[in-house]
Design a protein around this motif. Structure first.
Motif, PDB file in Angstrom:
ATOM      1  N   VAL A   1      -3.060   4.525   2.727  1.00  0.00           N
ATOM      2  CA  VAL A   1      -2.116   4.048   1.660  1.00  0.00           C
ATOM      3  C   VAL A   1      -1.113   3.372   2.731  1.00  0.00           C
ATOM      4  CG1 VAL A   1      -0.480   4.368   0.223  1.00  0.00           C
ATOM      5  CG2 VAL A   1      -2.220   5.838  -0.252  1.00  0.00           C
ATOM      6  N   LEU A   2      -0.358   1.880   2.082  1.00  0.00           N
ATOM      7  CA  LEU A   2       0.063   1.118   2.233  1.00  0.00           C
ATOM      8  C   LEU A   2       1.245   0.545   1.776  1.00  0.00           C
ATOM      9  CD1 LEU A   2      -1.189  -0.712   5.465  1.00  0.00           C
ATOM     10  CD2 LEU A   2       0.849   0.419   5.453  1.00  0.00           C
ATOM     11  N   LEU A   3       2.883   0.292   1.804  1.00  0.00           N
ATOM     12  CA  LEU A   3       3.395  -0.718   0.782  1.00  0.00           C
ATOM     13  C   LEU A   3       4.620  -2.039   1.885  1.00  0.00           C
ATOM     14  CD1 LEU A   3       5.306   2.228  -1.709  1.00  0.00           C
ATOM     15  CD2 LEU A   3       2.354   0.575  -2.391  1.00  0.00           C
ATOM     16  N   VAL A   4       3.366  -2.711   1.725  1.00  0.00           N
ATOM     17  CA  VAL A   4       3.686  -3.572   1.628  1.00  0.00           C
ATOM     18  C   VAL A   4       4.571  -5.223   0.880  1.00  0.00           C
ATOM     19  CG1 VAL A   4       3.950  -5.878   4.125  1.00  0.00           C
ATOM     20  CG2 VAL A   4       1.881  -3.549   3.884  1.00  0.00           C
ATOM     21  N   GLN A   5       6.191  -4.932   2.041  1.00  0.00           N
ATOM     22  CA  GLN A   5       7.098  -5.509   1.085  1.00  0.00           C
ATOM     23  C   GLN A   5       7.508  -6.742   1.917  1.00  0.00           C
ATOM     24  OE1 GLN A   5      10.370  -2.299   1.072  1.00  0.00           O
ATOM     25  NE2 GLN A   5      11.224  -4.024  -0.296  1.00  0.00           N
ATOM     26  N   SER A   6       7.463  -8.422   1.189  1.00  0.00           N
ATOM     27  CA  SER A   6       8.108  -9.567   1.422  1.00  0.00           C
ATOM     28  C   SER A   6       8.811  -9.398   1.866  1.00  0.00           C
ATOM     29  CB  SER A   6       8.123 -10.628   0.151  1.00  0.00           C
ATOM     30  OG  SER A   6       8.933  -9.649  -1.029  1.00  0.00           O
TER      31      SER A   6
ATOM     32  N   CYS B   1      11.096  -0.422  -2.016  1.00  0.00           N
ATOM     33  CA  CYS B   1      10.263  -0.038  -2.633  1.00  0.00           C
ATOM     34  C   CYS B   1       8.896   1.034  -3.020  1.00  0.00           C
ATOM     35  CB  CYS B   1       8.513  -1.010  -3.197  1.00  0.00           C
ATOM     36  SG  CYS B   1       7.569  -1.402  -2.228  1.00  0.00           S
ATOM     37  N   ALA B   2       8.997   1.533  -3.703  1.00  0.00           N
ATOM     38  CA  ALA B   2       8.448   3.382  -3.620  1.00  0.00           C
ATOM     39  C   ALA B   2       8.003   3.545  -4.672  1.00  0.00           C
ATOM     40  CB  ALA B   2       9.985   4.275  -3.665  1.00  0.00           C
ATOM     41  N   ARG B   3       6.837   4.644  -4.215  1.00  0.00           N
ATOM     42  CA  ARG B   3       5.585   4.733  -4.793  1.00  0.00           C
ATOM     43  C   ARG B   3       5.506   6.415  -5.435  1.00  0.00           C
ATOM     44  NH1 ARG B   3      -0.745   6.216  -3.818  1.00  0.00           N
ATOM     45  NH2 ARG B   3       0.006   8.239  -3.359  1.00  0.00           N
TER      46      ARG B   3
ATOM     47  N   GLY C   1       4.642  12.391 -12.121  1.00  0.00           N
ATOM     48  CA  GLY C   1       6.528  13.123 -11.766  1.00  0.00           C
ATOM     49  C   GLY C   1       6.861  11.459 -11.465  1.00  0.00           C
ATOM     50  N   TRP C   2       7.345  10.757 -11.804  1.00  0.00           N
ATOM     51  CA  TRP C   2       7.476   9.186 -10.867  1.00  0.00           C
ATOM     52  C   TRP C   2       8.784   9.828  -9.722  1.00  0.00           C
ATOM     53  CZ3 TRP C   2      12.071   8.499 -10.285  1.00  0.00           C
ATOM     54  CH2 TRP C   2      13.728   8.694 -10.573  1.00  0.00           C
TER      55      TRP C   2
ATOM     56  N   TYR D   1       5.068   7.277  -0.339  1.00  0.00           N
ATOM     57  CA  TYR D   1       5.330   6.523   0.115  1.00  0.00           C
ATOM     58  C   TYR D   1       5.909   5.238  -0.297  1.00  0.00           C
ATOM     59  CZ  TYR D   1       0.956   7.997   2.060  1.00  0.00           C
ATOM     60  OH  TYR D   1      -0.143   8.921   2.514  1.00  0.00           O
ATOM     61  N   TRP D   2       6.604   4.999   0.860  1.00  0.00           N
ATOM     62  CA  TRP D   2       7.117   3.432   0.881  1.00  0.00           C
ATOM     63  C   TRP D   2       7.153   2.646   1.415  1.00  0.00           C
ATOM     64  CZ3 TRP D   2      12.977   4.596  -1.179  1.00  0.00           C
ATOM     65  CH2 TRP D   2      13.243   6.150  -2.035  1.00  0.00           C
ATOM     66  N   GLY D   3       8.076   0.887   1.159  1.00  0.00           N
ATOM     67  CA  GLY D   3       7.903   0.310   1.782  1.00  0.00           C
ATOM     68  C   GLY D   3       9.018   0.208   2.383  1.00  0.00           C
ATOM     69  N   GLN D   4       8.542  -1.191   3.840  1.00  0.00           N
ATOM     70  CA  GLN D   4       9.558  -1.808   5.087  1.00  0.00           C
ATOM     71  C   GLN D   4      10.753  -1.650   4.429  1.00  0.00           C
ATOM     72  OE1 GLN D   4       7.518  -3.564   4.143  1.00  0.00           O
ATOM     73  NE2 GLN D   4       7.935  -5.968   5.127  1.00  0.00           N
ATOM     74  N   GLY D   5      11.249  -2.314   3.072  1.00  0.00           N
ATOM     75  CA  GLY D   5      12.030  -2.792   3.024  1.00  0.00           C
ATOM     76  C   GLY D   5      11.891  -4.437   3.466  1.00  0.00           C
ATOM     77  N   THR D   6      13.395  -5.712   2.112  1.00  0.00           N
ATOM     78  CA  THR D   6      13.453  -6.424   2.374  1.00  0.00           C
ATOM     79  C   THR D   6      14.785  -6.423   2.226  1.00  0.00           C
ATOM     80  OG1 THR D   6      11.686  -6.657   1.209  1.00  0.00           O
ATOM     81  CG2 THR D   6      13.467  -8.845   0.824  1.00  0.00           C
TER      82      THR D   6
END
Lengths: 107, 119
Positions: free
Chosen positions: B1-6, B95-97, B102-103, B108-113
């Motif tokens: 799982v990955l969250l990649v931010q701009s 961003c975070a999943r 339960g939201w 998992y979290w993105g690296q931040g923008t």
């Protein structure tokens, strides 16, 4: 808006000792309380939800307790890698509110 | 799982901006994606959250009307949009999943923008 108040602002603890962090809600949030850890330069990480349920892969030295308006996060034996700011988060309402954070320093 | 931010953005007051969060390694439509703001040297604030599978979105009262959260299921990407930036929007945005059960279970979290708004 429910206001979350954390204490102390800064906690200095020696490695191997217990750290106790407190969080108080301005009104009852039942058990809808989470704890996050944020290390310098990193994204937050969920430690605890439901006031006392450890999130996946969180070490057993982290534990949460409380309900209603008073909550505690305990680190049973502090490790050097636990240097971080810890936030409580109430989600009794959609999205909820965070406390202002407790900074844990290694003595 | 990955969250990649701009990547980081530098904008002027009054300009519009959309930042993104691309999910991979999981079923994008069956988890929430939320956005958290962190002002410089300050704490965390939930802004808004979207469930891509149903285009359901919710906002914190402080941010309702100030930003828009959305998602494009076809490219597994969530967005945070401002129509008119202010200097006070200068912050790190994560961003975070959130789990479908339960939201608030954000595994998992993105690296931040980093967004900087300055004239």
């Amino acid at each position: 808006e429910i206001v979350m108040t954390q204490s102390p602002a800064t906690l200095s603890v020696s490695p191997g000792e217990r750290a106790t962090l407190s969080c108080r809600a301005s009104q009852s949030v039942s058990s809808n309380l989470a704890w996050y850890q944020q290390k310098p330069g990193q994204a937050p990480r969920l430690l605890i939800y439901g006031a006392s349920t450890r999130a996946t892969a969180i070490p057993a030295r982290f534990s949460g307790s409380g309900s209603g308006t008073e909550f505690t996060l305990t680190i049973s034996s502090l490790q050097s890698e636990d240097l971080a700011v810890y936030y409580c988060h109430q989600y009794n309402e959609w999205l909820g509110t965070f406390g202002q954070g407790t900074k844990v320093e290694i003595k | 799982v990955l969250l990649v931010q701009s990547g980081a953005e530098v904008k002027k007051p009054g300009e519009s901006l959309r930042i993104s969060c691309k999910g991979s390694g999981y079923s994008f439509t069956t988890y929430w994606i939320g956005w958290v703001r962190q002002l410089p040297g300050k704490g965390l604030e939930w802004m808004g959250i979207v469930y891509p599978g149903e285009s359901d979105s919710r906002y914190s009262p402080s941010f309702r009307g100030q930003v828009t959260v959305s998602a494009d299921r076809s490219i597994s990407t969530a967005y945070l949009h401002w129509s008119s930036l202010k200097a006070s929007d200068t912050a790190m945005y994560y961003c975070a999943r959130g789990d479908r059960s339960g939201w608030y279970i954000t595994d998992y979290w993105g690296q931040g923008t980093l967004v900087t708004v300055s004239s």
